[in-house]
Write a protein that holds these residues in place. Structure first.
Motif, PDB file in Angstrom:
ATOM      1  N   TYR A  27       0.925  -1.253   0.011  1.00 40.11           N
ATOM      2  CA  TYR A  27      -0.124  -0.051   0.007  1.00 40.11           C
ATOM      3  C   TYR A  27       0.928   1.277   0.121  1.00 40.11           C
ATOM      4  O   TYR A  27       0.868   2.205  -0.656  1.00 40.11           O
ATOM      5  CB  TYR A  27      -0.710  -0.172   1.281  1.00 40.11           C
ATOM      6  CG  TYR A  27      -1.915   1.365   1.170  1.00 40.11           C
ATOM      7  CD1 TYR A  27      -3.005   1.073   0.467  1.00 40.11           C
ATOM      8  CD2 TYR A  27      -1.486   2.224   1.939  1.00 40.11           C
ATOM      9  CE1 TYR A  27      -3.946   2.034   0.354  1.00 40.11           C
ATOM     10  CE2 TYR A  27      -2.741   3.346   1.893  1.00 40.11           C
ATOM     11  CZ  TYR A  27      -3.764   3.329   1.222  1.00 40.11           C
ATOM     12  OH  TYR A  27      -4.689   4.180   1.117  1.00 40.11           O
ATOM     13  N   LEU A  28       1.890   1.312   0.572  1.00 39.50           N
ATOM     14  CA  LEU A  28       2.660   2.487   0.715  1.00 39.50           C
ATOM     15  C   LEU A  28       3.452   2.567  -0.543  1.00 39.50           C
ATOM     16  O   LEU A  28       3.939   3.682  -0.835  1.00 39.50           O
ATOM     17  CB  LEU A  28       3.741   2.306   2.090  1.00 39.50           C
ATOM     18  CG  LEU A  28       3.293   2.107   3.346  1.00 39.50           C
ATOM     19  CD1 LEU A  28       4.281   1.727   4.537  1.00 39.50           C
ATOM     20  CD2 LEU A  28       2.913   3.866   3.872  1.00 39.50           C
ATOM     21  N   LEU A  29       3.676   1.561  -1.150  1.00 41.82           N
ATOM     22  CA  LEU A  29       4.541   1.657  -2.483  1.00 41.82           C
ATOM     23  C   LEU A  29       3.933   2.000  -3.729  1.00 41.82           C
ATOM     24  O   LEU A  29       4.039   2.196  -4.863  1.00 41.82           O
ATOM     25  CB  LEU A  29       5.373   0.254  -2.699  1.00 41.82           C
ATOM     26  CG  LEU A  29       6.460  -0.020  -1.909  1.00 41.82           C
ATOM     27  CD1 LEU A  29       7.156  -1.304  -2.067  1.00 41.82           C
ATOM     28  CD2 LEU A  29       7.576   0.985  -2.059  1.00 41.82           C
ATOM     29  N   MET A  30       2.469   1.695  -3.508  1.00 46.73           N
ATOM     30  CA  MET A  30       1.353   1.700  -4.397  1.00 46.73           C
ATOM     31  C   MET A  30       1.542   3.176  -5.256  1.00 46.73           C
ATOM     32  O   MET A  30       1.374   4.204  -4.364  1.00 46.73           O
ATOM     33  CB  MET A  30       0.032   1.306  -4.157  1.00 46.73           C
ATOM     34  CG  MET A  30      -0.921   1.422  -5.202  1.00 46.73           C
ATOM     35  SD  MET A  30      -2.681   0.805  -4.491  1.00 46.73           S
ATOM     36  CE  MET A  30      -2.928   1.777  -3.173  1.00 46.73           C
ATOM     37  N   PRO A  31       1.716   3.311  -6.533  1.00 45.25           N
ATOM     38  CA  PRO A  31       1.399   4.865  -7.052  1.00 45.25           C
ATOM     39  C   PRO A  31       0.126   5.372  -6.773  1.00 45.25           C
ATOM     40  O   PRO A  31      -0.969   4.658  -6.811  1.00 45.25           O
ATOM     41  CB  PRO A  31       1.716   4.383  -8.727  1.00 45.25           C
ATOM     42  CG  PRO A  31       2.510   3.322  -8.630  1.00 45.25           C
ATOM     43  CD  PRO A  31       2.056   2.504  -7.401  1.00 45.25           C
ATOM     44  N   LYS A  32       0.105   6.716  -6.762  1.00 49.91           N
ATOM     45  CA  LYS A  32      -1.132   7.414  -6.530  1.00 49.91           C
ATOM     46  C   LYS A  32      -1.954   7.110  -7.713  1.00 49.91           C
ATOM     47  O   LYS A  32      -1.559   7.138  -8.902  1.00 49.91           O
ATOM     48  CB  LYS A  32      -0.755   8.659  -6.226  1.00 49.91           C
ATOM     49  CG  LYS A  32      -0.246   9.013  -4.769  1.00 49.91           C
ATOM     50  CD  LYS A  32      -0.082  10.434  -4.467  1.00 49.91           C
ATOM     51  CE  LYS A  32       0.695  10.840  -3.074  1.00 49.91           C
ATOM     52  NZ  LYS A  32       0.040  10.407  -2.187  1.00 49.91           N
ATOM     53  N   LYS A  33      -3.316   7.068  -7.449  1.00 51.39           N
ATOM     54  CA  LYS A  33      -4.283   7.123  -8.555  1.00 51.39           C
ATOM     55  C   LYS A  33      -4.026   7.736  -9.675  1.00 51.39           C
ATOM     56  O   LYS A  33      -4.178   7.418 -11.017  1.00 51.39           O
ATOM     57  CB  LYS A  33      -5.864   7.082  -8.033  1.00 51.39           C
ATOM     58  CG  LYS A  33      -6.790   6.657  -8.938  1.00 51.39           C
ATOM     59  CD  LYS A  33      -8.089   6.866  -8.053  1.00 51.39           C
ATOM     60  CE  LYS A  33      -9.310   6.354  -8.979  1.00 51.39           C
ATOM     61  NZ  LYS A  33     -10.615   6.286  -8.460  1.00 51.39           N
TER      62      LYS A  33
END
Length: 459
Positions: free
Chosen positions: A215-221
């Motif tokens: 979740y912390l690594l996930m690129p912003k939408k």
């Protein structure tokens, strides 16, 4: 702004150089095993009293030591493919994906489900993560899922499979008659390795931490680059339908009947259940696991025809085991029978203490796996000196296996060898997923180091 772009360009340059080195200078595994044979031969010639012809005889003596192990690994790889490729499994994966309605929920589900499946069987996990990753990219298109990030999550499921019950090192060590049984002083039950409270605790902590890390690594939408139109059309194309009006012969009807599959599958699975209940989990080994997987594969496929077609497809994954394991067995012969294992054992004893030895094994095998990316075959050449060093230092052999399994998978997160199947399935380059997998490598390195340094002897 210009400074930020410059920094991004620099980061990209470092990443590109790293990948360029891996792809250009890390050759195919067949080249590795041949080159490693020559290297070990020269080492044995220098550091032991063996003659060149004596080493050739040692090589020949060890060459056929792994025939049973090779067949066991082939069956495990094919059975995993067959199970994951079954229609009910594929349908179940699609249904699971539709449950969560948010990006965070989807990531958490993906991490937990693929982690558990990969722990149970790495081959099933490989197929399941590819199927699930594709379905997320397709079915959740428009919700801001970065495509390369999905692929990176799928690939890093091996964090959990590292100490799973299908891994070669713990299962081989628990199987009577294995090549290390005499050196280890007997078998090491799986209840002391993959199923031990020590490793199960580490597994649960890692399994719970991964969704948070993802979740912390996930690129912003708003910055997500989703699956392309071209790939979306390719992955959603309808397969050609089979003519259902064709009249089947009696032989063809049997080939497409579920009766025999189900009958044999139930007999196998009932036996396996009885074996676990009466003998306990400590008696699980390569043979019993393969037997159960064989039964599950038959049960999940609706006919002998479907099963054998899946086996044919899965058999293409085992050519490396068939041809390379005898070569690794030859290296095992060179190391063991020449006395080279004793020399390397002394080296490890000289640089380690009982409290640091498991961590040293974790780091050492993580480095080795970058250059020899196969945990099963690599165990054959490392165990003859890692195990005796542990025995001399008073470290439980089970801890060597635990540290080995954890470290062996770590390097794969920054090494493209095992990513090839994922990259081919998702039509991506390793460069595109490395920024994410590198951060997961860093997480595993820190978590594993802390675990084996704080609890070197397990519990």
């Amino acid at each position: 702004m210009a400074q930020a772009n410059s920094q991004n360009a620099q980061k990209k340059t470092i990443t590109d150089k790293f990948i360029e080195f891996s792809l250009n200078y890390i050759p195919d595994s067949m080249v590795f095993v041949l080159g490693l044979t020559v290297f070990v031969f020269v080492l044995a010639l220098i550091f032991t009293d063996s003659t060149p012809w004596g080493l050739v005889e040692d090589y020949a003596k060890g060459f056929w030591e792994l025939l049973s192990f090779s067949m066991q690994m082939c069956l495990m790889m094919i059975s995993g493919f067959v199970i994951a490729n079954a229609k009910p499994v594929r349908r179940g994966i699609v249904r699971l994906i539709d449950w969560p309605k948010t990006r965070g929920g989807t990531i958490a589900l993906f991490a937990l489900i693929t982690g558990v499946i990969s722990w149970l069987h790495w081959g099933v996990g490989l197929m399941a993560t590819i199927i699930m990753g594709k379905e997320i990219a397709i079915r959740k298109r428009g919700q801001g899922f970065h495509y390369a990030f999905i692929v990176a999550m799928a690939y890093t499921s091996m964090n959990i499979m590292a100490n799973g019950i299908s891994q070669a090192a713990p299962l081989l060590s628990a199987t009577p008659g294995n090549f290390m049984e005499k050196i280890m002083g007997g078998i090491v039950p799986i209840s002391q390795t993959s199923l031990s409270p020590y490793m199960m605790t580490f597994l649960v902590l890692e399994l719970l931490a991964l969704p948070v890390v993802y979740y912390l690594l996930m690129p912003k939408k708003e910055k997500a680059v989703e699956i392309s139109d071209e790939l979306y059309k390719e992955f959603t194309a309808e397969p050609e339908k089979v003519d259902a009006s064709k009249k089947l012969t009696p032989a063809e009807r049997w080939e497409r009947s579920r009766v025999l599959n189900t009958l044999i599958a139930l007999l196998i699975l009932i036996w396996f259940g009885d074996h676990v209940i009466t003998e306990g989990v400590s008696k699980i080994n390569l043979n019993t696991i393969n037997f159960a997987l064989f039964g599950l594969g038959l049960l999940f496929h609706d006919s002998p025809h479907s099963y054998i077609e899946s086996v044919k497809e899965g058999a293409t994954t085992v050519y490396g085991v068939i041809i390379q394991f005898p070569l690794y067995a030859g290296i095992f012969g060179l190391i063991t029978f020449s006395g080279l294992a004793d020399e390397i054992t002394e080296l490890f004893i000289s640089i380690a203490t009982p409290g640091t030895y498991p961590w040293i094994v974790f780091i050492y095998t993580g480095i080795m796996d970058f250059f020899v990316p196969s945990a099963g075959s690599k165990f054959v050449i490392e165990a003859p000196y890692l195990v005796p060093a542990a025995q001399h230092l008073g470290v439980p052999v089970s801890q060597v296996i635990n540290a080995y399994g954890t470290g062996a998978q770590m390097a794969n997160l920054i090494q493209p060898f095992w990513a090839i199947a994922y990259l081919a399935a998702f039509r991506l380059r390793f460069q595109e997923i490395l920024p994410f997998t590198f951060m997961l490598w860093l997480f595993v390195f820190i978590a594993g180091s802390l675990w084996f340094l704080i609890f070197p002897f397990g519990w």
